[in-house]
Design an enzyme around this catalytic site. Structure first.
Site, PDB file in Angstrom:
ATOM      1  N   LYS A 116       0.814  -1.294  -0.029  1.00  0.00           N
ATOM      2  CA  LYS A 116       0.072  -0.070  -0.032  1.00  0.00           C
ATOM      3  C   LYS A 116       0.792   1.447   0.101  1.00  0.00           C
ATOM      4  CE  LYS A 116      -3.779  -1.657   2.960  1.00  0.00           C
ATOM      5  NZ  LYS A 116      -4.950  -2.113   2.266  1.00  0.00           N
ATOM      6  N   ARG A 291      -6.705  -8.115  -9.016  1.00  0.00           N
ATOM      7  CA  ARG A 291      -7.406  -9.421  -8.935  1.00  0.00           C
ATOM      8  C   ARG A 291      -8.930  -8.962  -9.220  1.00  0.00           C
ATOM      9  NH1 ARG A 291     -10.224  -8.899  -4.265  1.00  0.00           N
ATOM     10  NH2 ARG A 291      -8.986  -7.990  -2.615  1.00  0.00           N
TER      11      ARG A 291
HETATM   12  P1  ADP Z   1      -7.791  -3.351   3.418  1.00  0.00           P
HETATM   13  O1  ADP Z   1      -6.931  -3.631   2.192  1.00  0.00           O
HETATM   14  O2  ADP Z   1      -7.644  -3.997   4.304  1.00  0.00           O
HETATM   15  O3  ADP Z   1      -9.309  -3.749   2.698  1.00  0.00           O
HETATM   16  P2  ADP Z   1      -8.212  -0.701   2.902  1.00  0.00           P
HETATM   17  O4  ADP Z   1      -7.141   0.256   2.607  1.00  0.00           O
HETATM   18  O5  ADP Z   1      -8.812  -1.085   1.203  1.00  0.00           O
HETATM   19  O6  ADP Z   1      -7.764  -1.951   3.464  1.00  0.00           O
HETATM   20  O7  ADP Z   1      -9.313  -0.111   3.397  1.00  0.00           O
HETATM   21  C1  ADP Z   1     -10.534  -0.804   4.123  1.00  0.00           C
HETATM   22  C2  ADP Z   1     -11.590   0.161   4.650  1.00  0.00           C
HETATM   23  O8  ADP Z   1     -11.064   1.046   5.544  1.00  0.00           O
HETATM   24  C3  ADP Z   1     -12.283   1.276   3.646  1.00  0.00           C
HETATM   25  O9  ADP Z   1     -13.017   0.778   2.670  1.00  0.00           O
HETATM   26  C4  ADP Z   1     -12.392   2.357   4.541  1.00  0.00           C
HETATM   27  O10 ADP Z   1     -13.653   2.046   5.104  1.00  0.00           O
HETATM   28  C5  ADP Z   1     -11.544   2.098   5.547  1.00  0.00           C
HETATM   29  N1  ADP Z   1     -10.504   3.120   5.624  1.00  0.00           N
HETATM   30  C6  ADP Z   1      -9.378   3.152   5.043  1.00  0.00           C
HETATM   31  N2  ADP Z   1      -8.520   4.202   4.899  1.00  0.00           N
HETATM   32  C7  ADP Z   1      -9.323   5.071   5.797  1.00  0.00           C
HETATM   33  C8  ADP Z   1      -9.033   6.333   6.193  1.00  0.00           C
HETATM   34  N3  ADP Z   1      -7.792   7.194   5.878  1.00  0.00           N
HETATM   35  N4  ADP Z   1     -10.017   7.040   6.852  1.00  0.00           N
HETATM   36  C9  ADP Z   1     -11.279   6.404   7.215  1.00  0.00           C
HETATM   37  N5  ADP Z   1     -11.511   5.274   6.822  1.00  0.00           N
HETATM   38  C10 ADP Z   1     -10.615   4.594   5.989  1.00  0.00           C
END
Ligand code: ADP
Length: 654
Positions: A116, A291
């Site tokens: 990330k 994916r």
């Molecule tokens: P993962 O890869 O574990 O799924 P993500 O980076 O895709 O993690 O984030 C998953 C979820 O977490 C997002 O859909 C959102 O709901 C929450 N999230 C991620 N980043 C933030 C942020 N900076 N502020 C608030 N919520 C966040």
């Protein structure tokens, strides 16, 4: 096109890929662990190979076994599904080295997006907006703490190599930072083998909107519009829809373009998803999933594309014949993920046997990898099915999905079915007031305290047990109505356990009906039951639909989207003892102790974290239910614990 492919996955996604392959005339090879010998994906495939024992590390993550199976069966390509090896660049390289096509992006693109932190740096360079935060290499806790301070609390700690919401912690203030960092790093190390983290500004009420991208191997990149995945619990999506409601055309276009730019920046090929977090009219890149996503069916429903077919065609080297302008978006689709879990216990995954399973295949698109009688084990993801409804507009899709959930029934394992039905029926959801805090915000309405089953549900259970009053008018021995010569028909009493209570039903036949006495009420009742669980209830002349499932003494009744679980009680059996686990601190699921925060003799306050158990790759903190003193600690860090085993005992309150 390939003549045979191997699917390196299990469950619904393996079945999903096989369906398209079969339609395209491509033969399929399934792989399975010892736990899955009788699984649906194995039954569906043309051929299958055992690849190892139940733990994923030794089977579905065992690259060597999987590649050997592909070679042995002559599969020309491997579809990794999602999860497991789908984002593993080494696996993609190993496939190539073995002369097998990996149905996914080039390893370099997977690597570029795999971290990330690195992906964010890359996107910044490509001019794609990213969430303010720290994603550097210096992982010294003091440095991270300092960076968090600079960003300004609240911040979110994320596992750099993470996914599925694991290894994430919200930190509201500097004092909590060290402990949260500890937990995030530990979870990250055990889930992803990499404890590096990044820190982001925590946005209070964002939406999660992602764009489906697709690239062929000839430099063409398209997007297939967006999905809104804001309805989440534990940072994991449970309801997704396409398109994103209320998104302004200009912003939709900008997001589509940013997603295509992101894919181009890494030389992408195949299906990918660029996830954005959206606050008001600003969007920020979060990560790219290299994916196919769980929620891809909503995109298929509005675009008419079969994304698995696209994947196979791209992997076989075909060139897109369409351009961006050809990708239509018609109507609206919503997907709900049916999980084996306990919404009222913090959405903890549940395990057990699906003694009865009724899925609404005639009302909506259903993707599943299980059948009635299968078990949900702690080894794999506890998703039971995805239910996808399409409609010409959002309201129609929502109504259909609600209807589909009302036609769904599971007996044997706790599920989030009722919870999903309440989400879909929620006024804020109907008004498309979507953000990732939705479930927390609507908690009271979505997770009401358990209430006694309504008379209709008790009546349905009773009618299932007693059958029709008169089976055959001509055969007196087939009468079940308690007929007596020269006296009124005898009434029979049935008892059901309903949560903590016992409910009594007195049933007396009146012609083709029963007269039921349930507590204070008296109902004229009749029912027709279909073996698949569908039922028609007629109560005091009003007819309605229900789903009624039974297994042994257990009966589950579903009416209008709500559901109740009843157990027939034998009045002659000895009374059940009180719950022996009451008041004890026990493991919520089978797992491993990863942290012990107290020792015998410690005074603890209500809500204080005592012990952390890792189960299904998530950490569960067990907190003190009341103030007290720790009497015994039964396990040490590293110990494996069974569900329900007592971990810690508090001394009797003085
Ligand atoms: P993962 O890869 O574990 O799924 P993500 O980076 O895709 O993690 O984030 C998953 C979820 O977490 C997002 O859909 C959102 O709901 C929450 N999230 C991620 N980043 C933030 C942020 N900076 N502020 C608030 N919520 C966040």
């Amino acid at each position: 096109m390939f003549s045979k492919i191997l699917i390196a996955n299990r469950g619904e996604i393996a079945c999903r890929v096989m369906r398209t392959a079969r339609r395209m005339g491509v033969a399929t090879v399934a792989v399975y662990s010892e736990a899955d010998a009788g699984a649906l994906h194995v039954a569906m495939a043309d051929e299958a190979r055992l690849i190892g024992p139940p733990p994923a590390r030794q089977s579905y993550l065992n690259a060597e076994s999987i590649i050997a199976a592909a070679k042995e069966t002559g599969a020309e390509a491997i579809h990794p599904g999602y999860g497991f090896l789908s984002e593993n660049a080494e696996f993609a390289e190993a496939c190539a080295a073995a002369g097998i096509v990996f149905i996914g992006p080039p390893p370099a693109a997977m690597r570029a997006m795999g971290s990330k932190a690195a992906a964010k740096a890359l996107m910044q360079q490509a001019g794609v907006p990213v969430v303010p935060g720290y994603h550097g290499d210096d992982q010294d806790p003091a440095h991270l703490q300092q960076e968090a301070g600079k960003i300004g609390f609240p911040v979110l700690i994320k596992a750099s190599g993470g996914g599925g919401g694991r290894g994430m912690r919200i930190v509201n203030g500097a004092a909590e930072f060290a402990r949260a960092l500890d937990g995030a790093k530990r979870e990250a190390a055990s889930s992803f083998g990499d404890d590096r983290v990044l820190i982001e500004k925590y946005l209070a009420r964002p939406r999660h909107i992602e764009v489906q991208v697709f690239a062929d191997a000839h430099g063409n990149v398209l997007h297939l519009h967006e999905r809104d995945c804001s309805i989440q619990r534990r940072y994991q999506k449970i309801v997704e829809e396409a398109p994103a409601p209320g998104l302004k055309p200009k912003m939709r276009q900008a997001m589509g373009e940013a997603a295509v730019a992101a894919a181009k920046a890494v030389g992408y090929v195949g299906a990918g998803t660029v996830e954005f977090i959206v606050e008001k009219d600003r969007f920020y890149f979060m990560e790219m999933n290299t994916r196919l996503q769980v929620e891809h069916p909503v995109t298929e429903a509005v675009t008419g594309a079969d994304l698995v077919e696209w994947q196979l065609r791209v992997a076989a080297g075909e060139k897109f014949t369409r351009t961006q302008g050809d990708i239509a978006c018609s109507g609206h689709a919503i997907e709900a993920r049916l999980y084996a879990e306990n919404p009222d216990r913090g959405f903890l995954p549940a395990t057990g046997t699906l003694h009865r399973l009724r899925l609404p295949t005639d009302v909506a698109r259903v993707e599943t990898g299980v059948r009635e009688g299968d078990a949900v084990t702690p080894f794999y993801d506890p998703m039971i099915a995805k239910i996808i409804a399409w409609g010409p507009d959002r309201a129609a899709a929502r109504t259909r999905l609600g209807h589909a959930l009302a036609e769904t029934g599971v007996l044997g394992v706790a599920t989030n079915r009722g919870f999903l039905a309440r989400v879909i029926g929620d006024a804020d959801f109907a008004a498309a007031k979507l953000d990732t805090g939705f479930i927390e915000r609507r908690r009271a309405a979505l997770l009401p305290p358990p209430a006694p089953a309504p008379d209709a549900a008790i009546a349905a259970a009773a009618l299932l047990c007693i059958g029709e009053p008169i089976v055959s008018v001509s055969d007196p021995w087939a009468r079940r109505d308690g007929w007596r010569l020269n006296t009124p028909n005898a009434a029979q009493t049935l008892l059901f356990r309903d949560g903590e209570e016992t409910r009594a039903v007195e049933a007396a036949a009146a012609g083709t009906f029963w007269v039921l006495r349930i507590g204070e009420s008296r109902l004229t009742a009749a029912a027709r039951f279909v073996p698949d669980g569908a039922a028609t209830l007629t109560l005091d002349g009003a007819q309605s639909r229900a789903v009624v499932l039974d297994h042994g003494d257990d009966i589950a009744v579903f009416i209008d989207g709500a559901g109740w679980r009843l157990t027939r009680v034998d009045p002659l059996a000895p009374p059940a003892g009180s719950d022996p686990s009451a008041g004890h601190l026990s493991a919520p699921m089978p797992g491993r102790v990863v942290q012990l925060l107290v020792a015998p003799g410690d005074a603890v306050r209500q809500g204080q974290p005592l012990i952390v158990v890792e189960a299904m790759k998530m950490e569960h903190t067990i907190a003190a239910p009341r103030d007290g003193t720790v009497a015994t600690v039964r396990y040490a860090v590293g110990d494996l614990v069974e569900e329900g085993t007592e971990l810690i005992a508090l001394a009797e309150a003085p």
